[in-house]
Design a protein around this motif. Sequence first.
Motif, PDB file in Angstrom:
ATOM      1  N   ARG A   1      -8.658   0.218   0.584  1.00  0.00           N
ATOM      2  CA  ARG A   1      -8.102   1.352   1.342  1.00  0.00           C
ATOM      3  C   ARG A   1      -7.391   2.321   0.405  1.00  0.00           C
ATOM      4  O   ARG A   1      -7.525   3.536   0.516  1.00  0.00           O
ATOM      5  N   LEU A   2      -6.616   1.763  -0.535  1.00  0.00           N
ATOM      6  CA  LEU A   2      -5.886   2.609  -1.475  1.00  0.00           C
ATOM      7  C   LEU A   2      -6.823   3.407  -2.357  1.00  0.00           C
ATOM      8  O   LEU A   2      -6.607   4.595  -2.603  1.00  0.00           O
TER       9      LEU A   2
ATOM     10  N   MET B   1      -7.883 -21.898  -4.372  1.00  0.00           N
ATOM     11  CA  MET B   1      -7.238 -20.949  -3.466  1.00  0.00           C
ATOM     12  C   MET B   1      -8.001 -20.792  -2.154  1.00  0.00           C
ATOM     13  O   MET B   1      -7.446 -20.597  -1.103  1.00  0.00           O
TER      14      MET B   1
ATOM     15  N   ALA C   1      -6.410  -4.031   1.167  1.00  0.00           N
ATOM     16  CA  ALA C   1      -5.385  -3.082   0.724  1.00  0.00           C
ATOM     17  C   ALA C   1      -5.887  -2.286  -0.474  1.00  0.00           C
ATOM     18  O   ALA C   1      -5.754  -1.064  -0.537  1.00  0.00           O
ATOM     19  N   ARG C   2      -6.488  -3.014  -1.398  1.00  0.00           N
ATOM     20  CA  ARG C   2      -6.987  -2.394  -2.618  1.00  0.00           C
ATOM     21  C   ARG C   2      -8.055  -1.343  -2.316  1.00  0.00           C
ATOM     22  O   ARG C   2      -8.003  -0.226  -2.816  1.00  0.00           O
TER      23      ARG C   2
ATOM     24  N   VAL D   1       0.793  -1.242   0.000  1.00  0.00           N
ATOM     25  CA  VAL D   1       0.000   0.000   0.000  1.00  0.00           C
ATOM     26  C   VAL D   1       0.821   1.286   0.000  1.00  0.00           C
ATOM     27  O   VAL D   1       0.522   2.217  -0.744  1.00  0.00           O
TER      28      VAL D   1
ATOM     29  N   ARG E   1      -6.110 -18.266   7.264  1.00  0.00           N
ATOM     30  CA  ARG E   1      -5.881 -16.840   7.028  1.00  0.00           C
ATOM     31  C   ARG E   1      -6.865 -16.305   6.010  1.00  0.00           C
ATOM     32  O   ARG E   1      -7.279 -17.009   5.100  1.00  0.00           O
TER      33      ARG E   1
ATOM     34  N   GLY F   1      -4.170 -14.144  -2.383  1.00  0.00           N
ATOM     35  CA  GLY F   1      -4.876 -12.965  -1.885  1.00  0.00           C
ATOM     36  C   GLY F   1      -4.141 -12.271  -0.757  1.00  0.00           C
ATOM     37  O   GLY F   1      -4.711 -11.477  -0.014  1.00  0.00           O
TER      38      GLY F   1
ATOM     39  N   ALA G   1      -7.814 -13.430   2.988  1.00  0.00           N
ATOM     40  CA  ALA G   1      -7.097 -12.634   1.999  1.00  0.00           C
ATOM     41  C   ALA G   1      -7.108 -11.172   2.431  1.00  0.00           C
ATOM     42  O   ALA G   1      -8.160 -10.612   2.717  1.00  0.00           O
ATOM     43  N   THR G   2      -5.940 -10.568   2.478  1.00  0.00           N
ATOM     44  CA  THR G   2      -5.838  -9.174   2.904  1.00  0.00           C
ATOM     45  C   THR G   2      -5.693  -8.219   1.733  1.00  0.00           C
ATOM     46  O   THR G   2      -5.875  -7.013   1.891  1.00  0.00           O
ATOM     47  N   ALA G   3      -5.364  -8.762   0.555  1.00  0.00           N
ATOM     48  CA  ALA G   3      -5.163  -7.891  -0.613  1.00  0.00           C
ATOM     49  C   ALA G   3      -6.406  -7.063  -0.959  1.00  0.00           C
ATOM     50  O   ALA G   3      -6.271  -5.872  -1.253  1.00  0.00           O
ATOM     51  N   PRO G   4      -7.626  -7.647  -0.893  1.00  0.00           N
ATOM     52  CA  PRO G   4      -8.805  -6.816  -1.191  1.00  0.00           C
ATOM     53  C   PRO G   4      -8.951  -5.624  -0.237  1.00  0.00           C
ATOM     54  O   PRO G   4      -9.394  -4.552  -0.640  1.00  0.00           O
TER      55      PRO G   4
ATOM     56  N   ARG H   1      -6.825 -21.213   1.801  1.00  0.00           N
ATOM     57  CA  ARG H   1      -7.118 -20.214   2.825  1.00  0.00           C
ATOM     58  C   ARG H   1      -7.791 -20.875   4.040  1.00  0.00           C
ATOM     59  O   ARG H   1      -7.500 -20.548   5.171  1.00  0.00           O
TER      60      ARG H   1
ATOM     61  N   LEU I   1      -1.282  -7.443  -3.153  1.00  0.00           N
ATOM     62  CA  LEU I   1      -1.984  -6.751  -4.228  1.00  0.00           C
ATOM     63  C   LEU I   1      -1.621  -7.412  -5.558  1.00  0.00           C
ATOM     64  O   LEU I   1      -0.450  -7.712  -5.793  1.00  0.00           O
TER      65      LEU I   1
END
Lengths: 271, 91
Positions: free
Chosen positions: B20-21, B1, B17-18, A146, B10, A189, B12-15, B5, A192
């Motif tokens: 928030r950005l 996938m 991050a996306r 990020v 765990r 996931g 997925a944390t990428a969504p 998980r 990013l």
Amino acid sequence: MAKVLVVTSGKGGVGKTTSTAALGAALAQMGETVVVVDFDVGLRNLDLIMGAERRVVFDLINVVQGVAKLSQALIRDKRLENLWLLPASQTRDKDALTDEGVGSIIADLRTKFDWVLCDSPAGIERGAMLAMRYADEAVIVTNPEVSSVRDSDRIIGMLDSKTVKAERGERVEKHVLITRYDQARASRGEMLSIEDILEILATPLLGIIPESQDVLRASNVGSPVTLNDAASAPARAYTDAARRLMGETVTMTVPLARKSFMNRLLGRRAA
Amino acid sequence: MNLLRLISGRTATAPVARERLQILLAHERGLRGQPELLGLLRAEILAVVSRHVVLDPEKVVVRMERGKHVSTLEVDIEVPNGFERSLAAAS
């Protein structure tokens, strides 16, 4: 015609210097005459990554101030005869760089080289501004993380407003280079994805450099990763990126490191 | 996938991050052009009003409030008492 390309990012530690050295060496291997210019005054490192740290006599500031001629400050690479380095000063203050001084050096370099690669310092201050000031093209080095994406967005805004090209109403051609990418983590996931980053930054992709231990190995010995082990995953990715800079169409892939059977079995990341 | 998980426990944390950005950058890109835009608006509003009323330039305040759905532009102009008289005299 010479092209001036700035390698920038906003955030520190994302791989600007590694990428400048790797792209510069890859372009030189393709037969282009290349100079890599270190703009990180006070914290120079491009000389170290290029393996030329003991050959620095004069630097960018010396040339700006007229203490040395450009030809005296340029260091020829020992491996590739058409690759050159213009080092930054390690002792001087970054304020020693002036807009006019940088402008005249870049104009001079344009007459001697096919490519002028400017390695920008981190941040958005004077040094970073001057590194991008005269650029025709920009490579924005971004990690899939990020804070790096946020800073890249900020730098893209600066490229569109603070460069000579932007002030003339023209556009600096921008490319995003994603470094330290881990395909496995992205598909789980945990990181990013390429699509996420490109959608957010709305800037075309130059290449995807996989996270790899080969990068550290190359910097340990002072060799651009593209020269140190041309068959390694990051070297192949950088070479592909350099070919795209040359206007070639190269299919976008994430080169994978070769895993040993045991590592694959144990699900370890490649060494 | 998803199976992976489930096993690892765990998420997925990428969504995250996306998202928030996207929110942050929408805000920051808005701010980037803002000082110039507000300065320009302020100068032009001041010029138009000054054609009819004698104003203290410092009493012209232009402010932008950015909300989630609507943004508002607030223009606050303080005019001296008796400005109607100067208007009448001018016409």
